[in-house]
Design an enzyme around this catalytic site. Structure first.
Site, PDB file in Angstrom:
ATOM      1  N   LYS A  20       1.249  -0.382  -1.248  1.00 14.96           N
ATOM      2  CA  LYS A  20       2.627  -0.323  -0.969  1.00 14.96           C
ATOM      3  C   LYS A  20       2.847   0.508   0.483  1.00 14.96           C
ATOM      4  O   LYS A  20       3.391   0.325   1.360  1.00 14.96           O
ATOM      5  CB  LYS A  20       3.321   0.397  -1.758  1.00 14.96           C
ATOM      6  CG  LYS A  20       3.448  -0.360  -3.295  1.00 14.96           C
ATOM      7  CD  LYS A  20       4.643   0.065  -4.310  1.00 14.96           C
ATOM      8  CE  LYS A  20       3.898   1.647  -4.603  1.00 14.96           C
ATOM      9  NZ  LYS A  20       2.594   1.193  -5.360  1.00 14.96           N
ATOM     10  N   THR A  21       1.978   1.914   0.496  1.00 13.76           N
ATOM     11  CA  THR A  21       1.985   2.663   1.490  1.00 13.76           C
ATOM     12  C   THR A  21       1.428   1.929   2.588  1.00 13.76           C
ATOM     13  O   THR A  21       2.000   2.216   3.711  1.00 13.76           O
ATOM     14  CB  THR A  21       1.468   4.183   1.012  1.00 13.76           C
ATOM     15  OG1 THR A  21       1.917   4.658   0.028  1.00 13.76           O
ATOM     16  CG2 THR A  21       1.541   5.021   2.150  1.00 13.76           C
TER      17      THR A  21
ATOM     18  N   ASP B 268       9.119   5.586   1.491  1.00 15.35           N
ATOM     19  CA  ASP B 268       8.118   5.369   0.376  1.00 15.35           C
ATOM     20  C   ASP B 268       8.387   6.266  -1.062  1.00 15.35           C
ATOM     21  O   ASP B 268       9.285   7.186  -0.979  1.00 15.35           O
ATOM     22  CB  ASP B 268       6.815   6.050   0.970  1.00 15.35           C
ATOM     23  CG  ASP B 268       5.533   5.627   0.320  1.00 15.35           C
ATOM     24  OD1 ASP B 268       5.677   4.904  -0.681  1.00 15.35           O
ATOM     25  OD2 ASP B 268       4.355   6.283   0.776  1.00 15.35           O
ATOM     26  N   GLU B 269       7.732   5.882  -1.912  1.00 19.47           N
ATOM     27  CA  GLU B 269       7.907   6.621  -3.351  1.00 19.47           C
ATOM     28  C   GLU B 269       9.283   6.401  -3.607  1.00 19.47           C
ATOM     29  O   GLU B 269      10.098   7.530  -4.017  1.00 19.47           O
ATOM     30  CB  GLU B 269       7.433   8.100  -3.125  1.00 19.47           C
ATOM     31  CG  GLU B 269       6.149   8.351  -2.717  1.00 19.47           C
ATOM     32  CD  GLU B 269       4.912   8.064  -3.713  1.00 19.47           C
ATOM     33  OE1 GLU B 269       5.457   7.545  -4.869  1.00 19.47           O
ATOM     34  OE2 GLU B 269       3.899   7.787  -3.438  1.00 19.47           O
TER      35      GLU B 269
ATOM     36  N   GLN C 257       5.936   5.048 -11.689  1.00 22.63           N
ATOM     37  CA  GLN C 257       5.539   6.622 -11.381  1.00 22.63           C
ATOM     38  C   GLN C 257       6.507   7.398 -10.947  1.00 22.63           C
ATOM     39  O   GLN C 257       6.584   8.455 -10.240  1.00 22.63           O
ATOM     40  CB  GLN C 257       4.372   6.096  -9.976  1.00 22.63           C
ATOM     41  CG  GLN C 257       3.482   5.646 -10.089  1.00 22.63           C
ATOM     42  CD  GLN C 257       2.610   5.437  -8.853  1.00 22.63           C
ATOM     43  OE1 GLN C 257       2.020   6.454  -8.249  1.00 22.63           O
ATOM     44  NE2 GLN C 257       2.333   4.096  -8.545  1.00 22.63           N
TER      45      GLN C 257
ATOM     46  N   ARG D  79      -5.522   7.401  -9.991  1.00 20.96           N
ATOM     47  CA  ARG D  79      -5.594   7.862  -8.873  1.00 20.96           C
ATOM     48  C   ARG D  79      -7.268   7.659  -8.645  1.00 20.96           C
ATOM     49  O   ARG D  79      -7.791   7.702  -7.576  1.00 20.96           O
ATOM     50  CB  ARG D  79      -5.569   9.566  -8.694  1.00 20.96           C
ATOM     51  CG  ARG D  79      -4.181  10.277  -8.685  1.00 20.96           C
ATOM     52  CD  ARG D  79      -3.264   9.381  -7.815  1.00 20.96           C
ATOM     53  NE  ARG D  79      -2.521   8.343  -8.240  1.00 20.96           N
ATOM     54  CZ  ARG D  79      -1.844   7.396  -7.671  1.00 20.96           C
ATOM     55  NH1 ARG D  79      -1.893   7.491  -6.117  1.00 20.96           N
ATOM     56  NH2 ARG D  79      -1.181   6.391  -8.300  1.00 20.96           N
TER      57      ARG D  79
HETATM   58  P1  ATP Z   1       0.555   4.378  -5.020  1.00 18.88           P
HETATM   59  O1  ATP Z   1       1.412   3.701  -5.848  1.00 18.88           O
HETATM   60  O2  ATP Z   1      -0.751   5.219  -5.478  1.00 18.88           O
HETATM   61  O3  ATP Z   1       1.128   5.271  -4.097  1.00 18.88           O
HETATM   62  P2  ATP Z   1      -0.033   2.391  -3.003  1.00 18.88           P
HETATM   63  O4  ATP Z   1       0.770   1.001  -3.775  1.00 18.88           O
HETATM   64  O5  ATP Z   1       0.803   3.064  -2.261  1.00 18.88           O
HETATM   65  O6  ATP Z   1      -0.370   3.139  -4.089  1.00 18.88           O
HETATM   66  P3  ATP Z   1      -2.223   2.360  -1.113  1.00 18.88           P
HETATM   67  O7  ATP Z   1      -2.517   3.676  -1.320  1.00 18.88           O
HETATM   68  O8  ATP Z   1      -1.262   1.789   0.043  1.00 18.88           O
HETATM   69  O9  ATP Z   1      -1.579   1.785  -2.521  1.00 18.88           O
HETATM   70  O10 ATP Z   1      -3.520   1.358  -1.406  1.00 18.88           O
HETATM   71  C1  ATP Z   1      -4.370   1.667  -2.331  1.00 18.88           C
HETATM   72  C2  ATP Z   1      -5.859   1.511  -1.751  1.00 18.88           C
HETATM   73  O11 ATP Z   1      -5.974  -0.082  -1.562  1.00 18.88           O
HETATM   74  C3  ATP Z   1      -6.054   2.180  -0.333  1.00 18.88           C
HETATM   75  O12 ATP Z   1      -7.289   2.655  -0.327  1.00 18.88           O
HETATM   76  C4  ATP Z   1      -5.885   0.864   0.614  1.00 18.88           C
HETATM   77  O13 ATP Z   1      -6.326   1.249   1.808  1.00 18.88           O
HETATM   78  C5  ATP Z   1      -6.284  -0.293  -0.218  1.00 18.88           C
HETATM   79  N1  ATP Z   1      -5.719  -1.390   0.027  1.00 18.88           N
HETATM   80  C6  ATP Z   1      -4.514  -1.981  -0.013  1.00 18.88           C
HETATM   81  N2  ATP Z   1      -4.313  -3.132   0.396  1.00 18.88           N
HETATM   82  C7  ATP Z   1      -5.665  -3.604   0.541  1.00 18.88           C
HETATM   83  C8  ATP Z   1      -5.901  -5.069   0.864  1.00 18.88           C
HETATM   84  N3  ATP Z   1      -5.232  -6.085   1.248  1.00 18.88           N
HETATM   85  N4  ATP Z   1      -7.239  -5.236   1.188  1.00 18.88           N
HETATM   86  C9  ATP Z   1      -8.175  -3.989   1.165  1.00 18.88           C
HETATM   87  N5  ATP Z   1      -7.723  -2.787   0.424  1.00 18.88           N
HETATM   88  C10 ATP Z   1      -6.483  -2.648   0.274  1.00 18.88           C
HETATM   89 MG    MG Z   2       1.698   5.108  -1.930  1.00 21.48          MG
END
Ligand code: ATP
Ligand code: MG
Length: 801
Positions: free
Chosen positions: A59-60, A246-247, A277, A652
């Site tokens: 997401k981020t 975000d969040e 979350q 995490r």
């Molecule tokens: P959270 O809910 O914990 O905030 P998030 O949904 O924001 O998580 P991110 O932190 O953006 O997730 O991504 C999680 C991990 O997966 C990061 O290390 C990111 O670089 C990796 N990632 C995300 N998308 C891809 C992709 N398409 N290919 C490879 N790695 C990815």
């Molecule tokens: Mg995130």
């Protein structure tokens, strides 16, 4: 135009923006590596977008790729983008991710931050619209409470029956719901003995007179301005052409309105969040906002991301299974194509110190690559705790074994404000000449001894060439400050004298012969009336310091009180206050310098949005996690929020996730039995490996620690331990039975010889220079000569690390 795609991407962008964008060679590096759903979300630049997805699905990452897309294709310049989130930590994470996105920015993103920081910035520009000046003060909670107390007085309300703190909580709650006094619904009319709304009105009036705002006002005032001044709102609707959040699951109603108003014109708003979350319910976050998004922004483009890129299947399965226990979820299934990796590791310990010791050893082994997993750097490892007071055990342990660590989202234990304050009181009681300590606490908690009074004390002390405490005594005797100041100061110095006297027992007369005989001072004292632990508590209570935090209603206050308890708890390891103070100065001395890799220690709340290859989740015991307070205050809702925290914690971890608990914890110097957390039983068996604590109560154990434990043998008969035994097979606990039989014989371990190298948990290595009964005099390499009880010493060869 070279391709159809490119034309699409520019659609809607202004000519000048296109021309600007043209200056850089066009490539889509910023989208590289996104999966299809992520890329769609990043490229969907018109209208509302909601990315609703589980942890670690990108997401981020996607949000920041979208930001790059907007700038690159000229839809907005960097200062036309508002990127906002809830906590400072999450805001920093966004900035870090943006920095990692492969594209160059001409200008920084000026409007990236938390709701509060961005609102403060906006409010400075428009303060006059809510009858404030642009240099308004943001009140801290101390001032806020004092203000409310004054109001109660004016209104003849008994502060004891109707505490200001309670009123502050009610007002905060209204502010979180974006309710100005005029908008509080009649259903709330009964609040605070039917006087809540009236007092809220008066409070807002007083704030205005003082040209001040409280934290909640930052958002509330901006919402009011946006609602009442369409012209102002329009300026910002045009200015912020794109809004990225975000969040989003943590936004409260005021924040939600703030967003809805700002996005009201163009509706170019992209929110990302995960209902599982949401962990700030206690600050008024409304998970319902996510569910309402599609209603508020009809036609929203909703993206669901299901592939998790962060964690192994075992870790993901564990997290999914735990969160399944919550009701009313949107319900998302996550999958990953990562390799299986290690199962989630589960281990039960005898007590909290043992848990810290084991984790220290594990980290050491991981670092050396002897843990079966790939070698890890210290900065790839994190310890996530539920309550900040849990950190102390780890900090002490890591300092002892020299393992570099950092505490994120807060200072290290002994650097915390409340710990330093409390220590200053202890120091001053032990040594009244400690002027630095006096300066620190003379007006902490606030007792009306402001700058002027303090200057008078300083000057008087200097004139007479005495310590500040003595100076203060003269100020009191000669009434050199106002009557109220004199009274407050007298109370303080009388208190200090009284507590100082309590460090000793009654004076014993000693005849001259005895003095000549052993050559020491003729003044002797009997055993003190109170233990040093009781004394510490007396000092904190009588000085008003404990009460100060009990009356504070900030979210941090309960944590600070717990830290203070932990501090008192810690005293049990020492013979007296002096010994403890010495220990702390040694701990401080030991602090690691430099920027080398360090293990991160932080709370689960602070860890949101972050990721680490290896994560330790200690203290999974009912009452600690889930937290009793949260369950008592909010019942099932509280429990569900705790469960979401568990989900945040597990997700995490990228490769190794280790959950642990202890059968006993010391709270307030008292042993308490604990049941393993109910969340442990919610872990899926197939994905969990139960570890047996190696050498626990057996081989690798040193005589000294076993003996200490035997002294606490009554714990073995406790119901908690028996329950633990019942579960033993399940969680791989081992029993201390054999070791109990072998260690009671204390003479067996007191046999040190002169000159022998020994190790002490607190003071480190040293050589034995004297033996007296069960006391051993040791010349420690770092701490100098000390007399210590032999059972706390280990022969150097037995040191387990
Ligand atoms: P959270 O809910 O914990 O905030 P998030 O949904 O924001 O998580 P991110 O932190 O953006 O997730 O991504 C999680 C991990 O997966 C990061 O290390 C990111 O670089 C990796 N990632 C995300 N998308 C891809 C992709 N398409 N290919 C490879 N790695 C990815
Ligand atoms: Mg995130």
């Amino acid at each position: 135009m070279s391709s159809f795609d490119e034309m699409d991407a520019f659609e809607g962008a202004s000519l000048s923006a296109r021309a600007m964008a043209r200056r850089a060679p066009l490539d889509d590096r910023h989208l590289k590596g996104l999966n299809q759903a992520q890329e769609e979300a990043a490229k969907q630049v018109f209208g509302p977008v909601l990315i609703l997805a589980g942890a670690g699905t990108g997401k981020t990452k996607t949000l920041m790729a979208r930001l790059a897309q907007l700038v690159k294709y000229g839809h907005a310049s960097p200062h036309q983008i508002l990127a906002v989130t809830f906590t400072n930590k999450a805001a920093r994470e966004m900035a870090d991710r943006l920095a990692k996105t492969p594209f160059e920015l001409d200008h920084p993103i000026r409007w990236m931050g938390t709701f509060h920081s961005l609102s403060a910035k906006l409010l400075r520009r428009h303060a006059e619209l809510v009858d404030l000046k642009s240099n308004f003060t943001i009140l801290d909670t101390d001032d806020q409470l004092r203000l409310l107390k004054q109001l109660l007085k004016v209104n003849n309300i008994d502060d004891k029956r109707w505490p200001a703190r309670m009123l502050a909580g009610i007002i905060d709650d209204w502010k979180n719901r974006a309710l100005t006094p005029g908008k509080v619904p009649s259903t709330d009319a009964e609040a605070f003995n039917h006087k809540g709304i009236e007092l809220y009105t008066q409070y807002q009036g007083r704030l205005r007179d003082l040209n001040a705002v409280d934290f909640g006002d930052l958002l509330l005032h901006m919402v009011t301005i946006f609602q009442t001044r369409p012209d102002v709102l329009e300026v910002y609707q045009n200015r912020f052409r794109y809004i990225l959040v975000d969040e989003y699951q943590d936004a409260n109603v005021a924040q939600y309105l703030w967003l809805r108003l700002l996005a009201g014109g163009h509706k170019n708003i992209c929110c990302v969040g995960d209902d599982d979350q949401s962990i700030y319910g206690w600050r008024g976050a409304e998970v319902g906002n996510i569910l309402r998004f599609e209603k508020d922004f009809p036609g929203a483009f909703v993206v669901r991301l299901e592939q998790n890129y962060r964690s192994t299947p075992h870790i993901l399965a564990a997290a999914s299974n735990v969160i399944r226990g919550n009701e009313g979820r949107l319900g998302k299934e996550l999958w990953t194509d990562a390799e299986d990796g290690e199962k989630v590791r589960l281990i039960g310990h005898w007590d909290g110190e043992e848990e810290a010791r084991w984790i220290g050893e594990e980290i050491d082994a991981m670092q050396g690559g002897t843990r079966g997993v790939r070698p890890m750097n210290l900065d790839q490892i994190a310890i996530l705790v539920r309550a900040s007071h849990q950190m102390r055990a780890f900090e002490d342990r890591f300092l002892t074994i020299g393992l570099p660590y950092k505490v994120i989202g807060g200072p290290r234990f002994y650097e915390r404000m409340e710990i330093r304050d409390a220590m200053a009181y202890f120091r001053l009681v032990v040594s009244p000449e400690d002027d630095l300590a006096f300066e620190r606490i003379v007006n902490t908690p606030k007792r009306g001894l402001g700058d002027k009074a303090q200057q008078t004390i300083q000057m008087t002390a200097r004139e007479h060439g005495v310590s500040l405490v003595e100076g203060a005594r003269i100020v009191v005797e000669e009434k050199l400050i106002g009557a109220r100041g004199v009274k407050a100061l007298r109370e303080l110095i009388d208190g200090l004298a009284r507590w100082n006297a309590l460090t000793r027992g009654p004076r014993i007369e000693v005849d001259d012969e005895t003095v000549i005989d052993d050559g020491v001072s003729p003044i002797r004292y009997g055993a003190p009336e109170h233990t040093h632990i009781e004394l510490a508590q007396i000092i904190l209570d009588e000085s008003g310091y404990t009460g100060h935090w009990q009356n504070d209603k900030t979210p941090e206050a309960p944590g600070r009180l717990e830290n203070l308890k932990e501090l008192v708890n810690q005293l049990d390891n020492f013979e007296n206050l002096q010994g403890f103070l010495e220990h702390v100065s040694l701990v401080m001395d030991n602090e690691q310098e430099g920027d080398g890799a360090k293990v991160s220690i932080m709370t689960l709340h602070a860890a949101k949005g972050l990721e680490f290859p290896a994560v330790f989740l200690p203290g999974w015991e009912d009452g600690l996690f889930p937290s009793q307070r949260s369950m008592d205050e909010s019942g099932l809702k509280g429990l569900e929020e705790e469960r979401r925290l568990a989900y945040v914690g597990i997700t995490r971890a990228e490769e190794v996730c280790t959950i642990s608990f202890a059968a006993n914890r010391r709270v307030f110097g008292q042993w308490q039995n604990a049941m393993p957390s109910r969340f442990i039983d919610e872990l899926p068996e197939d994905h969990v490996e139960v570890l047996t604590p190696p050498g626990l109560y057996g081989g690798g154990q040193t005589a000294a620690t076993i003996e200490t434990r035997a002294a606490e043998a009554n714990v073995y008969n406790s119901p908690g331990w028996k329950r633990m035994q019942a579960r033993q097979g399940q969680y791989g606990m081992s029993q201390p039975k054999e070791s109990r039989n072998t260690v009671i014989d204390a003479t067996a371990i007191a046999s040190f010889t002169l000159g022998e190298r020994v190790f002490h948990q607190k003071f480190g290595y040293g050589a034995v220079i004297g033996i007296e009964g069960d006391k051993v005099e040791v010349d420690f390499d770092k701490a100098g000569v000390k007399k210590v009880v032999s059972r706390f010493l280990t022969a150097k060869d037995d040191v387990p690390f």
